[in-house]
Design a protein around this motif. Structure first.
Motif: not given
Length: 222
Positions: A149-168
């Motif tokens: 599920s994408p949930e762990p990565y969506l949550r990580a990006a949100a906690e850092l304050g960024f959109a998932p597309g801003d992250c590697v």
């Protein structure tokens, strides 16, 4: 923060930063033996990157054992205790893992640890990884649905304050890669226990050794 490239890097743990899949090999084989069977190679491969609950259902099915929820609970306790013992004996880094973390830190870019491993075991691994390296830590038992599920990565990006597309995201397994891709992260795959095939938008690399910020920028722009 660097003004060039991804705004955050999201790291998988087992098989990506730490060579802990070998430890899971041992504890899962011992659990299978404890249950009176032998885990097949295909069964073990299917578990790579999965959370404990899913891995246990694979194990029982692979051994041809019927099970009730209580059987999974007891097997989970056994596996958790054995793996904790093995983690406490020390966990090796994957080649280049420590240096790659240092490189991203030197770039001034936030990092998150995103793992399907439960918090109690992740805490033991943080003794090797270094808790202070990460601005967020997402564990498998702290989300409603773990990888794929994408949930762990969506949550990580949100906690850092960024959109998932801003992250590697940096992963080693099909399960983790599916999670990162469906979340919308750029993806670098460094295979460990399971071979990975090329796919659109996915960059494969043999090792983290020599990884540079320019390499991560290339992953992000793709």
């Amino acid at each position: 923060m660097s003004d060039l490239g991804p705004r955050a890097v999201l790291w998988d743990m087992d098989g990506t930063l730490l060579d802990s899949e070998k430890i899971w090999d041992i504890s899962l084989d011992l659990l299978a033996e404890h249950l009176g069977g032998e885990l097949s190679h295909a069964g073990r491969e299917a578990m790579v990157g999965s959370n404990m609950a899913h891995s246990l259902t694979i194990l029982f099915s692979d051994l041809g054992l019927a099970y009730e929820p209580e059987d999974l609970i007891q097997a989970g306790k056994w596996l958790r205790n054995k793996t904790s013992e093995l983690f406490d004996q020390g966990i090796d880094w994957r080649p280049g893992g420590q240096e790659a973390l240092d490189m991203v830190a030197a770039a001034g870019v936030p990092m998150a640890l995103v793992t399907n491993t439960e918090r109690v075991l992740t805490e033991r691994a943080l003794g090797t990884l270094g808790r202070s390296r990460f601005d967020a830590i997402i564990c498998g038992d702290e989300v409603e649905r773990g990888k794929p599920s994408p949930e762990p990565y969506l949550r990580a990006a949100a906690e850092l304050g960024f959109a998932p597309g801003d992250c590697v995201a940096i992963e080693d397994s099909p399960t983790g890669s599916a999670a990162a891709e469906s979340a919308g992260c750029a993806l670098l795959v460094v295979p460990c226990a399971v071979p990975m095939a090329p796919a659109p938008g996915r960059v494969l690399r043999e090792s983290l050794e020599g990884l540079s910020w320019e390499d991560l920028h290339t992953v992000w722009t793709r």
